[in-house]
Motif scaffolding. Structure first.
Motif, PDB file in Angstrom:
ATOM      1  N   PRO A  74      -7.856  15.123 -52.467  1.00 43.37           N
ATOM      2  CA  PRO A  74      -8.579  15.382 -51.210  1.00 43.37           C
ATOM      3  C   PRO A  74      -8.497  14.204 -50.241  1.00 43.37           C
ATOM      4  O   PRO A  74      -8.584  13.041 -50.652  1.00 43.37           O
ATOM      5  CB  PRO A  74     -10.030  15.588 -51.675  1.00 43.37           C
ATOM      6  N   VAL A  75      -8.316  14.531 -48.961  1.00 39.68           N
ATOM      7  CA  VAL A  75      -8.285  13.524 -47.899  1.00 39.68           C
ATOM      8  C   VAL A  75      -9.221  13.970 -46.781  1.00 39.68           C
ATOM      9  O   VAL A  75      -9.085  15.076 -46.252  1.00 39.68           O
ATOM     10  CB  VAL A  75      -6.863  13.327 -47.335  1.00 39.68           C
ATOM     11  N   ILE A  76     -10.165  13.095 -46.428  1.00 39.06           N
ATOM     12  CA  ILE A  76     -11.090  13.359 -45.332  1.00 39.06           C
ATOM     13  C   ILE A  76     -10.874  12.309 -44.256  1.00 39.06           C
ATOM     14  O   ILE A  76     -10.760  11.120 -44.553  1.00 39.06           O
ATOM     15  CB  ILE A  76     -12.552  13.300 -45.805  1.00 39.06           C
ATOM     16  N   PHE A  77     -10.817  12.764 -42.999  1.00 38.95           N
ATOM     17  CA  PHE A  77     -10.676  11.831 -41.897  1.00 38.95           C
ATOM     18  C   PHE A  77     -12.012  11.645 -41.189  1.00 38.95           C
ATOM     19  O   PHE A  77     -12.812  12.579 -41.089  1.00 38.95           O
ATOM     20  CB  PHE A  77      -9.645  12.341 -40.888  1.00 38.95           C
ATOM     21  N   CYS A  78     -12.233  10.426 -40.710  1.00 39.06           N
ATOM     22  CA  CYS A  78     -13.363  10.124 -39.839  1.00 39.06           C
ATOM     23  C   CYS A  78     -12.789   9.819 -38.460  1.00 39.06           C
ATOM     24  O   CYS A  78     -11.835   9.050 -38.340  1.00 39.06           O
ATOM     25  CB  CYS A  78     -14.140   8.916 -40.363  1.00 39.06           C
ATOM     26  N   THR A  79     -13.352  10.415 -37.427  1.00 30.52           N
ATOM     27  CA  THR A  79     -12.785  10.238 -36.095  1.00 30.52           C
ATOM     28  C   THR A  79     -13.868  10.285 -35.023  1.00 30.52           C
ATOM     29  O   THR A  79     -14.847  11.026 -35.141  1.00 30.52           O
ATOM     30  CB  THR A  79     -11.729  11.313 -35.797  1.00 30.52           C
ATOM     31  N   PHE A 134     -21.869  14.033 -44.528  1.00 31.52           N
ATOM     32  CA  PHE A 134     -20.702  13.401 -45.140  1.00 31.52           C
ATOM     33  C   PHE A 134     -20.689  13.633 -46.648  1.00 31.52           C
ATOM     34  O   PHE A 134     -19.691  14.077 -47.219  1.00 31.52           O
ATOM     35  CB  PHE A 134     -20.712  11.902 -44.826  1.00 31.52           C
ATOM     36  N   MET A 135     -21.819  13.363 -47.316  1.00 30.80           N
ATOM     37  CA  MET A 135     -21.869  13.520 -48.766  1.00 30.80           C
ATOM     38  C   MET A 135     -21.757  14.992 -49.159  1.00 30.80           C
ATOM     39  O   MET A 135     -21.139  15.326 -50.176  1.00 30.80           O
ATOM     40  CB  MET A 135     -23.153  12.914 -49.326  1.00 30.80           C
ATOM     41  N   ALA A 136     -22.327  15.887 -48.361  1.00 32.29           N
ATOM     42  CA  ALA A 136     -22.228  17.318 -48.654  1.00 32.29           C
ATOM     43  C   ALA A 136     -20.769  17.775 -48.589  1.00 32.29           C
ATOM     44  O   ALA A 136     -20.318  18.576 -49.414  1.00 32.29           O
ATOM     45  CB  ALA A 136     -23.089  18.117 -47.672  1.00 32.29           C
ATOM     46  N   ARG A 137     -20.026  17.269 -47.608  1.00 29.97           N
ATOM     47  CA  ARG A 137     -18.614  17.638 -47.485  1.00 29.97           C
ATOM     48  C   ARG A 137     -17.785  17.059 -48.638  1.00 29.97           C
ATOM     49  O   ARG A 137     -16.866  17.715 -49.136  1.00 29.97           O
ATOM     50  CB  ARG A 137     -18.054  17.166 -46.137  1.00 29.97           C
ATOM     51  N   LEU A 141     -15.657  19.351 -51.284  1.00 29.51           N
ATOM     52  CA  LEU A 141     -14.233  19.147 -51.542  1.00 29.51           C
ATOM     53  C   LEU A 141     -13.957  18.942 -53.029  1.00 29.51           C
ATOM     54  O   LEU A 141     -13.007  19.497 -53.577  1.00 29.51           O
ATOM     55  CB  LEU A 141     -13.728  17.935 -50.770  1.00 29.51           C
ATOM     56  N   LEU A 142     -14.788  18.165 -53.679  1.00 28.75           N
ATOM     57  CA  LEU A 142     -14.565  17.876 -55.093  1.00 28.75           C
ATOM     58  C   LEU A 142     -14.796  19.116 -55.945  1.00 28.75           C
ATOM     59  O   LEU A 142     -14.145  19.295 -56.976  1.00 28.75           O
ATOM     60  CB  LEU A 142     -15.474  16.731 -55.552  1.00 28.75           C
ATOM     61  N   ARG A 143     -15.709  19.981 -55.524  1.00 31.10           N
ATOM     62  CA  ARG A 143     -15.934  21.239 -56.267  1.00 31.10           C
ATOM     63  C   ARG A 143     -14.705  22.138 -56.193  1.00 31.10           C
ATOM     64  O   ARG A 143     -14.388  22.846 -57.142  1.00 31.10           O
ATOM     65  CB  ARG A 143     -17.140  21.986 -55.699  1.00 31.10           C
TER      66      ARG A 143
END
Length: 227
Positions: free
Chosen positions: A75-80, A109-112, A116-118
């Motif tokens: 998983p990859v999450i971007f912050c923008t 942020f933590m919910a996302r 993703l990990l689920r």
């Protein structure tokens, strides 16, 4: 799990690190994209959090390298700071799994992250960490290329630890996962098997991995820098 946070704002990176470590994860922070790419030559990560605008290169270039090196299951999450629809489309088209607009709302942020990990596919086949290689399908494990003779329960304990590097696993969680069908066992059984694995697999650092007992919580398997 082992997270890579690629963020040039030190204060922002430290907050994200604290949030993730509070959930029992291992976190390594990189202020520049090139530092992260260099680390990928010797280390592996389970999830990436990347700032879209970095001082030395585009976040999209970091993402491209991550996909080439680690594949599409990570998983990859971007912050923008960009919140327009076009920016969101660019990020997702580039291959990101999700994005978080700045300023970051930390509960979201933590919910996302959890979502993703689920959704992440369970890892199968052969995994390699440090000097250890484990084949989950054939149930074989090697240390420095040599087969290690493990009991069924030792193998299952090794497998769950290796698939959760950087995460604290409670004794009760390990007991219910590995010894679910066994009666008359208690958490001392976990301690006994953990001690055996430490010796058989070199988990005192010799293999590039360190199995630690976390007081009052359980066990955590970590990679050893330079191992």
């Amino acid at each position: 799990m082992n997270f890579a946070v690629v963020e040039d704002s030190r204060s922002q990176a430290e907050v994200l690190k604290a949030l993730l470590k509070g959930e029992g994860h291992q976190v390594e922070v990189f202020a520049e994209g090139k530092a992260c790419l260099e680390a990928l030559k010797t280390r592996s990560f389970d999830c990436f959090i990347i700032d879209w605008n970095l001082p030395d290169m585009e976040g999209s270039d970091v993402l491209k390298h991550v996909r080439q090196t680690c594949g599409w299951d990570v998983p990859v999450i971007f912050c923008t700071a960009r919140t327009d629809e076009e920016a969101a489309a660019d990020i997702l088209r580039a291959g990101a799994d999700d994005y978080i607009p700045k300023p970051i709302r930390y509960m979201e942020f933590m919910a996302r992250i959890h979502a993703l990990l689920r959704r992440r596919k369970p890892r199968g086949g052969t995994l390699a960490f440090g000097g250890i290689e484990i084949d989950l399908e054939s149930r074989r494990i090697r240390l420095a290329g040599v087969d290690v003779d493990l009991t069924q329960r030792e193998f299952e304990l090794a497998a769950i630890l290796l698939q959760n590097i950087g995460r604290v696993l409670s004794r009760d969680e390990l007991l219910s996962t590995v010894w679910a069908r066994d009666t008359g066992v208690d958490t001392r059984t976990v301690d006994t098997h953990a001690s055996r694995l430490r010796k058989k697999l070199g988990l005192a650092g010799e293999s590039g991995l360190m199995l630690s007992s976390v007081y009052g919580q359980g066990y955590r398997l970590d990679t050893v820098q330079g191992g």
